[in-house]
Write an enzyme that holds these catalytic residues in place. Sequence first.
Site, short mmCIF file in Angstrom:
data_model
loop_
_atom_site.label_atom_id
_atom_site.label_comp_id
_atom_site.label_asym_id
_atom_site.label_seq_id
_atom_site.Cartn_x
_atom_site.Cartn_y
_atom_site.Cartn_z
N SER A 136 41.92 12.77 -39.27
CA SER A 136 41.84 12.17 -38.41
C SER A 136 42.69 13.68 -37.85
O SER A 136 44.08 13.25 -38.41
CB SER A 136 41.91 10.94 -36.94
OG SER A 136 42.27 10.82 -35.89
N TYR A 149 47.58 3.34 -37.74
CA TYR A 149 45.90 4.20 -37.42
C TYR A 149 46.58 5.18 -38.43
O TYR A 149 46.02 5.78 -39.12
CB TYR A 149 44.90 4.00 -36.59
CG TYR A 149 43.90 5.20 -36.19
CD1 TYR A 149 43.17 4.89 -37.17
CD2 TYR A 149 44.23 6.30 -35.44
CE1 TYR A 149 41.66 5.07 -37.20
CE2 TYR A 149 43.47 7.09 -36.04
CZ TYR A 149 41.94 6.70 -35.66
OH TYR A 149 41.36 7.78 -35.98
#
Length: 249
Positions: A136, A149
Site C-alpha cells: 500500500s 497497518y
Amino acid sequence: MTSRCVWITGASSGIGLALAERMMRDGWIVAGSARSAGALADLAAKHEGRFFAYPLDVTDADAAAVTVARIREERGGLDMAVFAAGTHKPVEVEDFRIETFRDLIDINLMGVVNCLAAVTPGFIEGRRGHVAVVSSVAGYGGLPTASAYGATKAALINMTEALKPDFDRNGVKLQLVCPGFVRTPLTDQNPFPMPFLMEPEDAAEAFYRGLQSDRFEITFPRIFAVILRCLNALPYSLYFRLVKRGTGK
C-alpha cells in the site's frame, strides 16, 4: 485469451475480488482463497468452471502449503500468485493495544510470507512464474491511525525489494503493488478524507494492466503515489504539517 491459472488470496472481497473478476473476463482460471468459505462457494457457483474455491487462513503456514499443492494438482499447474489478503485496524494512541499490531503482522505480513514460502519453490524449480505482493502507499511513510497497518505495508515493500534480485536470477517475475485509496470495507473505516478514491473495478483494471507490464512497482492512482513519494522526501517539520492539513490529524 488464456487458460492460465492464478492464485489470488483475499479473493472474496475488495481488490482481490475485483481483480479475480477482471482476470476471469480475460480467460484466466482463478483459484481463490479467503477465510470466508461461504463467499468463495458463491463465487464458484457464479463463475462455474472459471473460479475455484480454496478456503484458507493465510496465518496458517501449513495450510498455505497444502492449498498450493492442491491447486497445482487439481488445476494442472499454477502460473501466477497474487497476495491480496490483508486487513486494517485503525490505531489511536489513546487505545494502543499490542494485540492490534500482532493481528495485523500475522495477517498482512506473515500471511504473505506463508504464501510465498508455499509457492516459491515450485516457481524456482520450473524457472518460471509470477508473484505479485500487495502492499500500500501507506507503507511509504507514517500516516495517522495507520501505525500498525502502515508498519506491515512498509515491511512488505522492503521485503519485496530485497527479494527482487533473487527472483530475477531464478527466472520468476516479482512485482510490488501499492494501491492508494480504493473503496472497500477497509477504507470505509478511515475517519478522514481520502483523495483520489478509486472504485474497485477501476483499481482492478489498473492492477491487471500493471501485471502485464515490466514495471516492478504497480501503483494506482499514480498521481497519488507520486504525491506521497514527494511528501515523504520533505523535512519532517514540513511533512507533519502537510499531513495534518490533509488528514485533520
